[in-house]
Design a protein around this motif. Structure first.
Motif, short mmCIF file in Angstrom:
data_model
loop_
_atom_site.label_atom_id
_atom_site.label_comp_id
_atom_site.label_asym_id
_atom_site.label_seq_id
_atom_site.Cartn_x
_atom_site.Cartn_y
_atom_site.Cartn_z
N VAL A 1 14.38 51.53 36.75
CA VAL A 1 15.48 50.83 36.08
C VAL A 1 14.92 49.84 35.05
CG1 VAL A 1 17.48 49.34 36.41
CG2 VAL A 1 16.93 51.06 38.12
N VAL A 2 13.84 49.15 35.42
CA VAL A 2 13.23 48.20 34.49
C VAL A 2 12.78 48.92 33.22
CG1 VAL A 2 11.26 46.64 34.15
CG2 VAL A 2 12.53 46.58 36.30
N ARG A 3 12.24 50.11 33.38
CA ARG A 3 11.75 50.87 32.22
C ARG A 3 12.86 51.24 31.26
NH1 ARG A 3 7.93 55.83 33.47
NH2 ARG A 3 7.78 55.78 31.21
N VAL A 4 14.03 51.46 31.81
CA VAL A 4 15.16 51.83 30.95
C VAL A 4 15.59 50.64 30.08
CG1 VAL A 4 17.54 52.64 30.95
CG2 VAL A 4 15.94 53.54 32.61
N GLN A 5 15.22 49.45 30.51
CA GLN A 5 15.54 48.21 29.78
C GLN A 5 17.05 48.05 29.62
OE1 GLN A 5 13.05 47.82 26.30
NE2 GLN A 5 11.27 47.43 27.58
N SER A 6 17.72 48.05 30.73
CA SER A 6 19.16 47.79 30.75
C SER A 6 19.40 46.43 30.09
CB SER A 6 19.64 47.78 32.20
OG SER A 6 21.01 47.54 32.28
N PRO A 7 20.36 46.36 29.18
CA PRO A 7 20.48 45.16 28.34
C PRO A 7 20.71 43.86 29.09
CG PRO A 7 22.38 46.61 28.07
CD PRO A 7 21.36 47.38 28.83
N GLY A 8 21.39 43.93 30.25
CA GLY A 8 21.67 42.69 30.96
C GLY A 8 20.60 42.28 31.94
N LEU A 9 19.67 43.16 32.22
CA LEU A 9 18.68 42.89 33.28
C LEU A 9 17.60 41.96 32.74
CD1 LEU A 9 17.91 43.57 36.18
CD2 LEU A 9 16.58 45.49 35.31
N ARG A 10 17.78 40.67 33.01
CA ARG A 10 16.90 39.67 32.40
C ARG A 10 16.31 38.69 33.41
NH1 ARG A 10 16.62 42.84 29.18
NH2 ARG A 10 17.29 42.85 27.01
N ARG A 11 16.74 38.77 34.67
CA ARG A 11 16.29 37.75 35.62
C ARG A 11 15.50 38.38 36.77
NH1 ARG A 11 22.12 34.88 36.55
NH2 ARG A 11 22.38 34.06 34.45
N ILE A 12 14.57 37.61 37.27
CA ILE A 12 13.94 38.00 38.53
C ILE A 12 13.92 36.77 39.43
CG2 ILE A 12 11.61 37.63 37.58
CD1 ILE A 12 10.73 39.83 39.64
N LYS A 13 14.30 37.00 40.67
CA LYS A 13 14.37 35.90 41.62
C LYS A 13 13.61 36.29 42.87
CE LYS A 13 17.75 32.75 43.65
NZ LYS A 13 19.17 32.37 43.69
N ILE A 14 12.65 35.47 43.23
CA ILE A 14 11.85 35.76 44.43
C ILE A 14 12.13 34.68 45.45
CG2 ILE A 14 9.55 36.16 45.35
CD1 ILE A 14 8.70 37.17 42.65
N HIS A 15 12.61 35.07 46.58
CA HIS A 15 13.03 34.11 47.60
C HIS A 15 11.83 33.63 48.41
CE1 HIS A 15 17.30 34.52 46.81
NE2 HIS A 15 17.06 35.78 46.58
N PRO A 16 12.04 32.62 49.24
CA PRO A 16 10.89 31.92 49.83
C PRO A 16 9.85 32.82 50.49
CG PRO A 16 12.91 30.77 50.33
CD PRO A 16 13.31 32.05 49.65
N GLN A 17 8.62 32.48 50.20
CA GLN A 17 7.49 33.15 50.83
C GLN A 17 7.32 32.59 52.23
OE1 GLN A 17 5.18 35.44 49.51
NE2 GLN A 17 4.33 35.52 51.56
N ASN A 18 7.12 33.45 53.18
CA ASN A 18 6.85 33.02 54.54
C ASN A 18 5.47 33.56 54.92
OD1 ASN A 18 6.71 32.84 57.42
ND2 ASN A 18 8.92 32.56 57.44
#
Lengths: 314, 164
Positions: free
Chosen positions: A114-131
């Motif tokens: 999906v990232v490769r397709v470069q969908s126009p709205g896909l602009r964020r990445i969120k990584i939740h707490p590391q344990n």
């Protein structure tokens, strides 16, 4: 092989819709086989098959989720659908025990499509707490997954990163996506040398927010002298800086002079917010500039007053 | 004049099959032919190989005594499909043969056989990726313009072939 006429294909897909375990995905897969199949199968696919705003990578990512994401990538690739509401990738890595690492890797590979397709709205990445409980995903494993999603040499047009803890992971991710990032939100970090070097690669960064810092671990490399100013110089487009400046002793780690230098080096800075926590404990001792008693914010207020004055002046 | 109790079918390569007409009472094509051209010696069944026609005739023979109402719509969702053990040979056949039998069922207009083969195809598509389906039924042979040759998405086995 013989050509299946439309009426037969239509009958096959109607039966598929009635009898398959996941008919929506099966019909979608059939739609992606060729144009003849698409003409008969696509009208049976529900229009809201991809309502989610986020692609989720988590330990419970099942085969259906993997398949759905792979098919989404193909749909986007062939412009079968538009998915402008898709805006983020979210990585959860402490929700539960990791049961199936192969599934996680397969899901990461599907997200990569999906990232490769470069969908126009896909602009964020969120990584939740590391344990760091050994039952959960280790930083090295997380980095391995990030390499699947963002392989070297490919440009991902992400502009926003939010991450809770994990300097190693953050530094590695910034290696991949740093040049396009405009907003970074960090929680539970130390401004140690590793993180500062990584942030220095985000030349287009406009907003940096860091808070809720933890005490530096035994392996942390302290920031070099003048680190904050160096960082400011490396981020010429910064317009918003939200940062916490106190350490666990209650004393601020950034001096008036440093704050002034930040402002001076950032002529476009429009918003500066200074909080109180442990984020800058890793800054060099020389930078400590006690300005008040423990818990007393008057000194901070003085800091802000001088900073605000500088911003107004510039 | 042909024997009205039997019918002779000729396949694409000239092979002939003579069977009781009653076997083919569910074939709309055959019934129409018998009404309009039944005085001819043999009915040509183009596009069907001897192997496939033999299989179709076996199906017709097995079901010749069936008394159920003919299916008006082979994909009628109100009539749930019930697997008949007598048809196990059809369900176990390779993908390419299944496709040919599906075609033959359509040509001869035998709704019960269409239902059987279409249901089997649906079962085989169930859970598969576009790549896997293409490997099974190879529709790329049919429209070369659909084939995407750059194989950009090949890493996880999802080769697409749609142009809309």
């Amino acid at each position: 092989m013989p050509y299946l006429p439309p009426e037969i294909l239509s009958q096959i897909f109607r039966l598929l819709k009635e009898t398959a375990q996941n008919p929506d995905l099966d019909l979608l897969a059939a739609s992606l086989v060729c144009t003849h199949w698409c003409a008969e199968a696509w009208p049976l696919v529900p229009p809201d098959l991809f309502p989610d705003r986020s692609l989720l990578l988590k330990d419970s990512s099942g085969k259906d989720a993997i398949r759905r994401t792979s098919l989404l990538a193909l749909c986007l690739r062939y412009e079968l659908i538009q998915c402008d509401h898709l805006e983020s990738i979210e990585i959860h890595h402490e929700l539960d025990y990791i049961r199936d690492r192969d599934n996680l890797r397969a899901m990461a590979a599907a997200i990569h499509q999906v990232v490769r397709v470069q969908s126009p709205g896909l602009r964020r990445i969120k990584i939740h707490p590391q344990n760091y409980n050994p039952c959960y995903l280790r930083p090295a494993e997380m980095i391995e997954l990030l390499d699947v999603i963002f392989p070297p040499g490919e440009v991902a047009m992400l502009t926003e990163l939010t991450i809770d803890r994990g300097s190693e992971i953050t530094a590695h991710l910034i290696e991949r996506v740093g040049p396009t990032l405009r907003d970074i939100f960090l929680r539970g970090f130390q401004f140690d040398a590793l993180l500062l070097e990584a942030l220095g690669r985000c030349r287009n960064l406009e907003c940096l927010s860091a808070s809720d810092g933890w005490l530096p671990g035994p392996g942390a490399r302290p920031a070099p002298p003048g680190a904050v100013a160096i960082l400011a110089a490396a981020l010429p487009n910064l317009t918003t800086l939200r940062i916490s400046i106190n350490n666990w002793e209650g004393g601020p780690r950034v001096s008036n002079e440093q704050l002034r230098e930040i402002v001076t080096r950032l002529p476009d800075l429009k918003h500066l917010a200074v909080g109180v926590d442990l984020t800058l404990a890793c800054l060099p001792r020389a930078a400590i500039f006690p300005i008040g008693e423990r818990g007393d914010n008057h000194g901070i207020v003085d800091h802000l007053a001088s900073v605000e004055a500088n911003i107004t002046k510039s | 004049m042909s024997d009205p109790a039997n019918i002779t079918l000729v396949t694409m390569d000239g092979t002939t099959f003579t069977v009781p007409s009653a076997y083919l009472h569910r074939s709309k094509l055959v019934q129409d032919w018998l009404r309009s051209e039944g005085d001819k010696q043999a009915m040509e069944v183009k596009h069907v190989t001897p192997f496939v026609l033999q299989g179709v005739l076996n199906f017709c023979e097995i079901h010749a005594e069936d008394t159920s109402e003919p299916l008006a719509d082979p994909a009628d969702p109100t009539k749930p499909f019930e697997a008949d053990p007598r048809d196990d040979a059809f369900r176990g056949m390779p993908d390419d043969q299944l496709l040919q039998f599906t075609m033959a069922a359509d040509i001869l207009q035998i709704p019960e056989l269409v239902r059987l083969t279409a249901q089997e195809m649906a079962s085989r598509i169930d859970g598969k990726s576009p790549d896997q389906i293409r490997a099974m039924f190879n529709p790329d042979d049919l429209a070369e313009e659909d084939v995407d040759s750059d194989n950009e998405m090949g890493e996880v086995g999802e080769e697409g072939a749609i142009s809309k």
